[in-house]
Design a protein around this motif. Structure first.
Motif, PDB file in Angstrom:
ATOM      1  N   GLN A   1      -1.165 -10.142  18.286  1.00 20.70           N
ATOM      2  CA  GLN A   1      -0.893 -10.077  16.847  1.00 20.70           C
ATOM      3  C   GLN A   1      -1.466  -8.799  16.237  1.00 20.70           C
ATOM      4  O   GLN A   1      -0.790  -8.121  15.456  1.00 20.70           O
ATOM      5  N   ASP A   2      -2.698  -8.465  16.601  1.00 21.61           N
ATOM      6  CA  ASP A   2      -3.330  -7.254  16.066  1.00 21.61           C
ATOM      7  C   ASP A   2      -2.583  -5.998  16.500  1.00 21.61           C
ATOM      8  O   ASP A   2      -2.439  -5.049  15.715  1.00 21.61           O
ATOM      9  N   ARG A   3      -2.106  -5.992  17.740  1.00 19.78           N
ATOM     10  CA  ARG A   3      -1.393  -4.813  18.231  1.00 19.78           C
ATOM     11  C   ARG A   3      -0.062  -4.622  17.497  1.00 19.78           C
ATOM     12  O   ARG A   3       0.349  -3.501  17.210  1.00 19.78           O
ATOM     13  N   VAL A   4       0.599  -5.747  17.191  1.00 23.14           N
ATOM     14  CA  VAL A   4       1.842  -5.658  16.406  1.00 23.14           C
ATOM     15  C   VAL A   4       1.535  -5.160  14.993  1.00 23.14           C
ATOM     16  O   VAL A   4       2.203  -4.260  14.470  1.00 23.14           O
ATOM     17  N   ASN A   5       0.492  -5.741  14.383  1.00 19.88           N
ATOM     18  CA  ASN A   5       0.138  -5.358  13.013  1.00 19.88           C
ATOM     19  C   ASN A   5      -0.332  -3.915  12.917  1.00 19.88           C
ATOM     20  O   ASN A   5      -0.208  -3.287  11.860  1.00 19.88           O
ATOM     21  N   ASN A   6      -0.872  -3.397  14.020  1.00 20.24           N
ATOM     22  CA  ASN A   6      -1.320  -2.000  14.043  1.00 20.24           C
ATOM     23  C   ASN A   6      -0.225  -1.045  14.511  1.00 20.24           C
ATOM     24  O   ASN A   6      -0.482   0.129  14.780  1.00 20.24           O
ATOM     25  N   ASN A   7       0.991  -1.598  14.650  1.00 19.60           N
ATOM     26  CA  ASN A   7       2.155  -0.797  15.026  1.00 19.60           C
ATOM     27  C   ASN A   7       2.050  -0.230  16.437  1.00 19.60           C
ATOM     28  O   ASN A   7       2.659   0.783  16.753  1.00 19.60           O
TER      29      ASN A   7
ATOM     30  N   ASP B   1       2.400  11.032   5.002  1.00 22.19           N
ATOM     31  CA  ASP B   1       3.305  11.952   5.675  1.00 22.19           C
ATOM     32  C   ASP B   1       4.391  11.154   6.389  1.00 22.19           C
ATOM     33  O   ASP B   1       4.092  10.211   7.124  1.00 22.19           O
ATOM     34  N   SER B   2       5.649  11.503   6.174  1.00 21.29           N
ATOM     35  CA  SER B   2       6.763  10.715   6.709  1.00 21.29           C
ATOM     36  C   SER B   2       6.808  10.707   8.230  1.00 21.29           C
ATOM     37  O   SER B   2       7.257   9.733   8.839  1.00 21.29           O
ATOM     38  N   LEU B   3       6.352  11.768   8.867  1.00 22.22           N
ATOM     39  CA  LEU B   3       6.414  11.838  10.331  1.00 22.22           C
ATOM     40  C   LEU B   3       5.263  11.082  10.982  1.00 22.22           C
ATOM     41  O   LEU B   3       5.479  10.253  11.871  1.00 22.22           O
ATOM     42  N   THR B   4       4.039  11.329  10.542  1.00 23.41           N
ATOM     43  CA  THR B   4       2.865  10.788  11.238  1.00 23.41           C
ATOM     44  C   THR B   4       2.331   9.499  10.636  1.00 23.41           C
ATOM     45  O   THR B   4       1.598   8.765  11.297  1.00 23.41           O
ATOM     46  N   GLY B   5       2.665   9.232   9.372  1.00 23.53           N
ATOM     47  CA  GLY B   5       2.102   8.061   8.707  1.00 23.53           C
ATOM     48  C   GLY B   5       0.689   8.287   8.201  1.00 23.53           C
ATOM     49  O   GLY B   5       0.074   7.369   7.656  1.00 23.53           O
ATOM     50  N   LEU B   6       0.172   9.522   8.354  1.00 23.46           N
ATOM     51  CA  LEU B   6      -1.154   9.859   7.843  1.00 23.46           C
ATOM     52  C   LEU B   6      -1.044  10.242   6.364  1.00 23.46           C
ATOM     53  O   LEU B   6       0.044  10.500   5.846  1.00 23.46           O
ATOM     54  N   TYR B   7      -2.201  10.285   5.695  1.00 23.53           N
ATOM     55  CA  TYR B   7      -2.184  10.743   4.298  1.00 23.53           C
ATOM     56  C   TYR B   7      -1.681  12.179   4.227  1.00 23.53           C
ATOM     57  O   TYR B   7      -1.869  12.974   5.158  1.00 23.53           O
ATOM     58  N   VAL B   8      -1.062  12.502   3.094  1.00 24.25           N
ATOM     59  CA  VAL B   8      -0.701  13.904   2.848  1.00 24.25           C
ATOM     60  C   VAL B   8      -1.942  14.642   2.350  1.00 24.25           C
ATOM     61  O   VAL B   8      -2.904  14.043   1.874  1.00 24.25           O
TER      62      VAL B   8
ATOM     63  N   ARG C   1       7.284  13.576  18.597  1.00 21.24           N
ATOM     64  CA  ARG C   1       6.800  12.345  19.249  1.00 21.24           C
ATOM     65  C   ARG C   1       5.326  12.470  19.595  1.00 21.24           C
ATOM     66  O   ARG C   1       4.546  11.512  19.478  1.00 21.24           O
ATOM     67  N   ALA C   2       4.922  13.642  20.022  1.00 24.47           N
ATOM     68  CA  ALA C   2       3.513  13.866  20.360  1.00 24.47           C
ATOM     69  C   ALA C   2       2.639  13.766  19.113  1.00 24.47           C
ATOM     70  O   ALA C   2       1.557  13.162  19.144  1.00 24.47           O
ATOM     71  N   LEU C   3       3.096  14.345  18.002  1.00 28.89           N
ATOM     72  CA  LEU C   3       2.330  14.254  16.753  1.00 28.89           C
ATOM     73  C   LEU C   3       2.171  12.803  16.305  1.00 28.89           C
ATOM     74  O   LEU C   3       1.100  12.390  15.844  1.00 28.89           O
ATOM     75  N   LYS C   4       3.228  12.018  16.436  1.00 27.86           N
ATOM     76  CA  LYS C   4       3.150  10.592  16.071  1.00 27.86           C
ATOM     77  C   LYS C   4       2.129   9.870  16.948  1.00 27.86           C
ATOM     78  O   LYS C   4       1.289   9.108  16.453  1.00 27.86           O
ATOM     79  N   ALA C   5       2.215  10.085  18.248  1.00 21.65           N
ATOM     80  CA  ALA C   5       1.324   9.399  19.183  1.00 21.65           C
ATOM     81  C   ALA C   5      -0.133   9.781  18.945  1.00 21.65           C
ATOM     82  O   ALA C   5      -1.030   8.932  18.952  1.00 21.65           O
TER      83      ALA C   5
ATOM     84  N   ILE D   1      -7.897   9.960   7.133  1.00 24.16           N
ATOM     85  CA  ILE D   1      -7.367  11.072   7.919  1.00 24.16           C
ATOM     86  C   ILE D   1      -6.042  11.509   7.315  1.00 24.16           C
ATOM     87  O   ILE D   1      -5.247  10.691   6.855  1.00 24.16           O
ATOM     88  N   ALA D   2      -5.811  12.808   7.318  1.00 20.92           N
ATOM     89  CA  ALA D   2      -4.581  13.362   6.744  1.00 20.92           C
ATOM     90  C   ALA D   2      -4.014  14.429   7.662  1.00 20.92           C
ATOM     91  O   ALA D   2      -4.714  15.040   8.474  1.00 20.92           O
ATOM     92  N   ARG D   3      -2.710  14.624   7.516  1.00 20.52           N
ATOM     93  CA  ARG D   3      -2.072  15.758   8.179  1.00 20.52           C
ATOM     94  C   ARG D   3      -2.241  16.952   7.246  1.00 20.52           C
ATOM     95  O   ARG D   3      -1.673  16.988   6.152  1.00 20.52           O
ATOM     96  N   TYR D   4      -3.042  17.908   7.675  1.00 18.51           N
ATOM     97  CA  TYR D   4      -3.412  19.011   6.795  1.00 18.51           C
ATOM     98  C   TYR D   4      -2.321  20.078   6.760  1.00 18.51           C
ATOM     99  O   TYR D   4      -2.181  20.819   5.802  1.00 18.51           O
TER     100      TYR D   4
END
Length: 551
Positions: A267-273, A376-383, A429-433, A448-451
């Motif tokens: 469940q946690d792994r699903v919720n953490n995507n 950020d749309s690609l990584t899901g990190l803060y802008v 794909r590498a940036l997402k991972a 954390i943000a994508r700077y």
């Protein structure tokens, strides 16, 4: 065997008999026993307890070998066996479809169901209702004010002796009291259920009010979804559930959060995507149908519904699905499964779940818009812009409470080679991972943000430079173990600066962390560098900080 009933016109009234002086004592004792038995029955509000005590009184009084107590349900017009003695664990149910037999029951007097020779008197009825195996000789109706409450069936007495007038009178009076007591139990249970339903409604209304207030204060989309799902599961008394959101790009419903699973690790792994669950097209499965039609749906036995898409790990018995609608658009579906205590989902559950879903849809829509603005749309990190706002807030907090905060600036080493050699899709794909790796390995209080490009920045509250350095080194070492699809290992260089040790304001903190990171690049890459006074900050043409190459 003899179940004949003495013929008298006094309706078994023992007062009509002429007793000798010697018979008065035993008769008074029996009347006292009857009065006591009736008093015992009148104090009972639990149906099962009532049935057991009533049958026990009859068995003790008449030494009957086999007897059964049937309770009548006027809605289904069915007699059901609720307690028996000597009949074994049998489940009897039958309907009275003979008018003369029904009229006999309404007379509210004991009547024989076999003749003096032991042959059945209602042969066709017994055969039709499969009651031939029910060993009884005497039936005693339980009637209250013309309303049938049940039926007592009696086998033969010890020694096959017939029932005398006073015994029949006793039976008639005790069953009359039992009928009243059964009705009292029903009324009590009805009132108790009504009170329970009212309490549940008030509790749910209070819960809905609390949900509405809480949703206004939860801006994090994942936490909001988890909160909504938990409330939906609780309000419907379900075991577990899932919340799906519609993804317009793929045109599919995707599970965003799960709750109530026994396998909490999964469940946690699903919720953490970290795990991708099956997605559904509009119209596919029960959830897809609910999404497409914008109408709630209940399936209390999924085996009887062809829409349900079976899964070896779902363990679903029943399901209630509710669409989440905002501005006439369906944005997702709330699924709750397996009503607790073996019960079924009902219209009241749908009503309450719809109230939750309506509030949730508005809150989720707002959270999604906020999420789009700050991530950020690609990584899901803060802008970068939102990160700077959070950083300024943390600096104010550190000033007020005399705390330290650290910033870690990170840049992926030779990432241009990945894009040039394997393509930008592989680079994305590498940036997402890597972004998911970083999120997973920092604290909830960290940010954390994508700077920019392949550069990341981390905010580590309540951490001095050494603590931040240990985190940076752990991240650097663990990244080397991350397997990227068909790509060589990727390393990163990290720079650490701490407020107020290294700087006086936010801009200086960022610049010094950036300079430390460039120093790590110049020192050979794949290392972590703490800012020190020996690192000189110079400006690039665009104004960004860099470490002096001469260092």
């Amino acid at each position: 065997m003899n179940a004949s009933i003495p013929d008298n016109n006094a309706k078994n009234d023992p007062g009509s008999e002429k007793l000798s002086i010697g018979e008065y004592g035993p008769r008074v004792s029996e009347l006292t026993e009857l009065l006591s038995a009736c008093r015992d029955l009148s104090d009972i509000l639990n149906p099962e307890e009532l049935y057991a005590i009533f049958v026990g009184i009859i068995k003790h009084k008449f030494k009957v070998h086999r007897l059964g107590l049937f309770v009548y349900d006027p809605e289904t017009e069915t007699f059901s066996l609720v307690f028996s003695d000597g009949l074994g664990k049998l489940e009897y149910k039958f309907k009275i479809d003979m008018q003369d037999l029904w009229q006999t029951i309404l007379q509210d007097e004991p009547f024989a169901v076999v003749d003096d020779s032991g042959n059945p008197l209602f042969t066709k009825f017994l055969e039709k209702q499969d009651l031939e195996i029910l060993p009884s000789e005497l039936w005693v109706p339980l009637v209250m004010r013309g309303e049938v409450m049940g039926l007592l069936t009696l086998g033969s007495k010890a020694g096959d002796q017939p029932f005398d007038d006073f015994e029949l009178y006793f039976l008639q009076q005790i069953t009359a009291q039992a009928a009243v007591s059964i009705n009292t139990c029903r009324l009590y249970e009805r009132r108790r259920q009504e009170k329970e339903d009212l309490d549940k409604t008030l509790q749910n209304l209070s819960l809905l009010y609390g949900i509405g207030k809480a949703m206004n204060y939860i801006s994090d989309l994942k936490k909001l979804l988890q909160y909504i799902l938990k409330q939906a599961i609780d309000i419907a008394s379900a075991e577990k559930g899932s919340l799906m959101l519609y993804d317009i790009e793929s045109d599919r419903l995707k599970i965003r959060v799960l709750a109530g699973l026994v396998d909490t690790a999964y469940q946690d792994r699903v919720n953490n995507n970290e795990i991708k669950c099956r997605s559904f097209k509009p119209g596919e499965g029960i959830a897809g149908r609910v999404f497409l039609n914008s109408q709630p749906m209940i399936v209390n036995n999924i085996r009887d519904d062809s829409l349900f898409i079976k899964s070896e790990t779902s363990f679903v018995r029943s399901i209630a699905c509710i669409p989440m609608v905002v501005y006439n658009d369906v944005i997702g579906v709330i699924n709750v499964t397996n009503k607790k205590n073996g019960k079924e989902f009902n219209d009241q559950d749908i009503k309450m779940l719809k109230a939750v879903a309506d509030q949730a849809a508005v809150a989720v829509n707002k959270a999604q818009l906020w999420d789009m603005a700050v991530t950020d749309s690609l990584t899901g990190l803060y802008v970068r812009r939102y990160f700077m706002v959070k950083l300024q807030e943390e600096i104010h907090r550190a000033e007020r409470y005399h705390k330290q905060i650290s910033v870690i600036m990170t840049d992926l080493d030779r990432f241009k080679y990945i894009n040039d050699s394997y393509g930008h899709d592989a680079g994305d794909r590498a940036l997402k991972a890597i972004s998911q790796f970083l999120i997973k390995n920092i604290r909830d209080v960290d940010a954390i943000a994508r700077y920019g490009g392949e550069e990341f920045v981390m905010l580590i509250p309540d951490a001095d430079k050494e603590e931040a350095f240990r985190l940076a080194e752990r991240l650097r070492e663990e990244l080397g173990k991350v397997k990227l699809d068909n790509l060589p290992p990727i390393t990163m260089s990290l720079g650490i600066a701490t407020y107020p040790t290294d700087c006086k304001d936010m801009e200086e903190l960022i610049n010094k962390a950036d300079a430390a990171m460039y120093a790590a690049k110049q020192a050979g890459r794949n290392i972590s560098v703490k800012y020190s006074e020996h690192i000189q900050i110079v400006r690039d043409k665009d104004g960004s900080a860099m470490a002096d190459d001469s260092v």
